[in-house]
Design an enzyme around this catalytic site. Structure first.
Site, mmCIF file in Angstrom:
data_model
loop_
_atom_site.group_PDB
_atom_site.id
_atom_site.type_symbol
_atom_site.label_atom_id
_atom_site.label_comp_id
_atom_site.label_asym_id
_atom_site.label_seq_id
_atom_site.Cartn_x
_atom_site.Cartn_y
_atom_site.Cartn_z
ATOM 1 N N LYS A 186 31.408 -7.687 -9.036
ATOM 2 C CA LYS A 186 31.877 -8.970 -9.578
ATOM 3 C C LYS A 186 31.360 -9.147 -11.000
ATOM 4 C CE LYS A 186 30.472 -13.222 -9.633
ATOM 5 N NZ LYS A 186 30.943 -13.575 -11.002
ATOM 6 N N GLY B 285 20.919 -11.072 -13.747
ATOM 7 C CA GLY B 285 21.228 -12.424 -14.198
ATOM 8 C C GLY B 285 19.974 -13.267 -14.239
ATOM 9 N N SER B 286 20.155 -14.558 -14.064
ATOM 10 C CA SER B 286 19.030 -15.491 -14.184
ATOM 11 C C SER B 286 18.113 -15.410 -12.962
ATOM 12 C CB SER B 286 19.565 -16.915 -14.322
ATOM 13 O OG SER B 286 20.342 -17.248 -13.193
ATOM 14 N N GLU C 204 16.859 -17.869 -11.510
ATOM 15 C CA GLU C 204 17.301 -18.948 -10.619
ATOM 16 C C GLU C 204 18.335 -18.408 -9.608
ATOM 17 O OE1 GLU C 204 19.489 -21.498 -13.152
ATOM 18 O OE2 GLU C 204 20.309 -22.675 -11.490
ATOM 19 N N GLY D 99 18.861 -15.233 -8.983
ATOM 20 C CA GLY D 99 18.201 -14.151 -8.248
ATOM 21 C C GLY D 99 17.581 -14.663 -6.951
ATOM 22 N N GLU E 159 17.535 -7.639 -11.486
ATOM 23 C CA GLU E 159 17.056 -7.532 -12.867
ATOM 24 C C GLU E 159 17.231 -8.908 -13.471
ATOM 25 O OE1 GLU E 159 16.848 -7.091 -16.494
ATOM 26 O OE2 GLU E 159 18.097 -5.296 -16.649
ATOM 27 N N CYS F 127 18.069 -9.419 -21.886
ATOM 28 C CA CYS F 127 16.975 -9.806 -20.987
ATOM 29 C C CYS F 127 15.635 -9.282 -21.482
ATOM 30 C CB CYS F 127 17.273 -9.362 -19.565
ATOM 31 S SG CYS F 127 17.839 -7.674 -19.501
ATOM 32 N N GLU G 131 12.870 -18.631 -20.604
ATOM 33 C CA GLU G 131 13.794 -17.720 -21.267
ATOM 34 C C GLU G 131 14.909 -18.535 -21.922
ATOM 35 O OE1 GLU G 131 16.426 -15.161 -18.879
ATOM 36 O OE2 GLU G 131 15.847 -13.531 -20.227
HETATM 37 P P1 ADP Z 1 24.205 -17.575 -16.493
HETATM 38 O O1 ADP Z 1 23.818 -18.913 -15.934
HETATM 39 O O2 ADP Z 1 23.557 -17.234 -17.779
HETATM 40 O O3 ADP Z 1 25.681 -17.359 -16.530
HETATM 41 P P2 ADP Z 1 23.793 -16.432 -13.922
HETATM 42 O O4 ADP Z 1 22.557 -15.826 -13.376
HETATM 43 O O5 ADP Z 1 24.203 -17.774 -13.419
HETATM 44 O O6 ADP Z 1 23.631 -16.476 -15.493
HETATM 45 O O7 ADP Z 1 25.036 -15.445 -13.713
HETATM 46 C C1 ADP Z 1 24.952 -14.053 -13.571
HETATM 47 C C2 ADP Z 1 25.943 -13.610 -12.534
HETATM 48 O O8 ADP Z 1 25.603 -14.206 -11.291
HETATM 49 C C3 ADP Z 1 27.396 -13.989 -12.807
HETATM 50 O O9 ADP Z 1 28.237 -12.938 -12.375
HETATM 51 C C4 ADP Z 1 27.571 -15.214 -11.935
HETATM 52 O O10 ADP Z 1 28.911 -15.428 -11.546
HETATM 53 C C5 ADP Z 1 26.735 -14.853 -10.737
HETATM 54 N N1 ADP Z 1 26.281 -15.999 -9.935
HETATM 55 C C6 ADP Z 1 26.020 -17.256 -10.352
HETATM 56 N N2 ADP Z 1 25.666 -18.037 -9.318
HETATM 57 C C7 ADP Z 1 25.691 -17.265 -8.210
HETATM 58 C C8 ADP Z 1 25.427 -17.476 -6.816
HETATM 59 N N3 ADP Z 1 25.052 -18.661 -6.368
HETATM 60 N N4 ADP Z 1 25.555 -16.437 -5.979
HETATM 61 C C9 ADP Z 1 25.916 -15.222 -6.416
HETATM 62 N N5 ADP Z 1 26.193 -14.952 -7.703
HETATM 63 C C10 ADP Z 1 26.091 -15.950 -8.597
HETATM 64 MG MG MG Z 2 24.117 -19.745 -14.028
#
Ligand code: ADP
Ligand code: MG
Length: 499
Positions: A195, A248-249, A251, A253, A270, A304, A401
């Site tokens: 995704k 990703g973030s 949060e 994670g 990561e 990152c 961050e």
């Molecule tokens: P940002 O907030 O900077 O976009 P995220 O960590 O939210 O960074 O996003 C990184 C990835 O994680 C994206 O592909 C996003 O769609 C996905 N993502 C965001 N929220 C969720 C969730 N609750 N469960 C799974 N994947 C998610």
């Molecule tokens: Mg987000």
């Protein structure tokens, strides 16, 4: 709505791609989302809509997982010899290179990064990582074991593919992040549901076409575009996914870890960073100044491993700040497709507001804005390269961050490496760090003391395929790239034979 905007510099191949319908790749076929929904994707350099993309959700993820499961169990992939798998991955690398111009345009358009960077660094970097992992396909081995159980035995281990993997990636380097995930999964013989980030689906979809062209069997790589809370969450929770890889973030994670608990799927993460750049008084300023500048401003700070906390010895602090500010003022900030742009916009309005919000918080807490601190222009999401001085460890700008072009600079007046390291390690994160000195002993002593997954000595931000990357502390679980990266996609099986 109006027809999507077409940037004048885009060229016929990328224009043809944009004009196609952007569907999901499931079981080797391009299909619309079952719901029929689509969402807009934007050019962050103008804020305009450039395409509509299928909005996959839990239903589509489920179809993709079924396809990936069939492909994993099926003969085409399972019986393929490692050298054949390697050849297919290598072919994909060739196709990426052959299409570098088009991919570069699409990456610049959807992510904002300069076209030259996308074409000449990101795409070749992806080709390199695919080839690196293609080479490993034939070298995944186990061990023979010395057995102490009385009797006669032959015992050994094998590394088998972990199975169906879900991969959720961010928007800061759409092609690179897809590659970090796909390359080791393919090399080890896994099958994938990928995704892309909702902000940047386009180049992953183009890569999907190239995956087909390379001859990778149907269902081995499935791509579901959509949002995190729906498609992403469905991947993290799916009972028939064996492993989820996420970048990703921190949060999100944490949310993924909870969701993965249902079937106890394997998890690699990561996550965020707040990486220190530590400059000793004997550092070669002609190397340290451009190094620190790049460490924070490359990719508009949306990296990152960005070197977002500068610790410079008092003796060189002013020279470092003057030097970085001087270099920052010369960075040509502009649209990714404008000739000569060196730094693009941040990814979105939301992200721009977040970054500017941090700068305001820093100001309010007593930090001095020594460079930048402002948005540039009114179209697109451009933020000036920013340096904050007079920053203190307790400020949110130092702790959190920002993921934007904002450097927090601090000085130290100390020769005690333990104390310097303690300051640098004062973070919930531990992704990367760099040490700038000509003293080999200080360099190695500091490298031992910094709690982070990747340390640069007189360098920062290396992305070589062979270098494992990942985090200590809350920066994540596991290491991607390098030989280590393969281990995220294999399970060890021990076999014992009574003779
Ligand atoms: P940002 O907030 O900077 O976009 P995220 O960590 O939210 O960074 O996003 C990184 C990835 O994680 C994206 O592909 C996003 O769609 C996905 N993502 C965001 N929220 C969720 C969730 N609750 N469960 C799974 N994947 C998610
Ligand atoms: Mg987000």
């Amino acid at each position: 709505m109006n027809a999507p905007y077409v940037h004048p510099k885009i060229g016929p191949r990328a224009a043809a791609f944009l004009a196609r319908e952007h569907k999901l790749l499931i079981d080797g076929k391009w299909v619309p989302a079952r719901s029929g929904k689509t969402f807009d994707t934007f050019d962050p350099g103008t804020g305009r809509v450039i395409a509509k993309v299928a909005e996959g959700d839990a239903v589509d993820v489920d179809f993709a997982v079924q396809a990936a499961r069939r492909a994993f169990e099926g003969r085409a992939w399972r019986m393929m010899t490692p050298n054949e798998r390697g050849k297919l991955i290598w072919r994909l690398a060739d196709l990426l290179e052959q299409n570098a111009e088009e991919l570069g345009v699409l990456e610049a358009l959807n992510n904002g990064k300069p076209f030259a960077t996308a074409r000449d660094r990101d795409v070749p970097g992806c080709a390199d990582l695919f080839r690196y992992m293609a080479g490993w396909a034939t070298k995944i081995t186990g061990e023979t074991l010395g057995i102490s159980t009385p009797g006669q035995f032959h015992a050994f281990t094998v590394r088998e593919p972990v199975g169906v993997v879900g991969q959720i990636i961010p928007w800061n380097g759409p092609l690179a992040m897809a590659t970090w995930k796909l390359a080791p999964a393919l090399a080890t013989g896994c099958t994938v549901v990928l995704k892309p980030a909702e902000q940047t689906p386009l180049t992953a979809l183009r890569m999907g076409e190239l995956i087909q062209e390379a001859g990778i069997p149907d269902g081995v790589v499935n791509i579901v575009t959509g949002f995190g809370a729906t498609a992403g969450a469905a991947i993290a929770a799916h009972p028939d996914i064996d492993k989820v890889g996420f970048t990703g973030s921190s949060e999100v994670g944490r949310i993924i870890v909870h969701a993965a608990a249902g079937n106890l799927k394997k998890v690699s993460l990561e996550l965020g960073g707040k990486s220190p750049v530590i400059v000793f008084p004997d550092a070669d300023m002609s190397v340290a100044i451009p190094g620190a500048t790049q460490a924070i401003f490359a990719n508009s700070g949306q990296v990152c491993t960005a070197g977002s906390r500068l610790f410079a010895h008092k003796k060189v602090f002013d020279r470092m700040i003057d030097g970085i500010a001087q270099q920052a003022s010369q960075i040509r900030v502009g649209h990714g497709l404008t000739d000569g742009s060196q730094m693009g916009p941040v990814i979105s309005q939301t992200q721009m507001e977040r970054v500017m919000g941090y700068v305001d918080q820093g100001r309010a807490a007593g930090a001095t804005v020594t460079a930048g601190g402002n948005r540039i222009g009114q179209e697109g999401y451009f933020v000036a390269p920013t340096i904050l001085t007079d920053t203190k460890p307790e400020m949110s700008v130092v702790k959190e961050e920002i993921f934007g072009p904002v450097l927090c600079a601090m000085s130290f007046d100390d020769d005690d490496l333990e104390r310097i390291a303690k300051q640098a390690n004062d973070s919930i994160y531990g992704l990367a760090g760099s040490i700038w000195t000509q003293n080999i002993s200080i360099a190695h002593k500091m490298a031992q003391r910094i709690r982070a997954g990747r340390i640069g000595i007189n360098t920062h931000g290396n992305v070589d395929a062979a270098l494992p990357t990942g985090g200590f502390k809350q920066s994540g679980w596991g290491r991607e790239k390098g030989h280590e990266g393969l281990h995220l996609y294999t399970e060890v099986k021990s076999v014992i034979v009574s003779l």
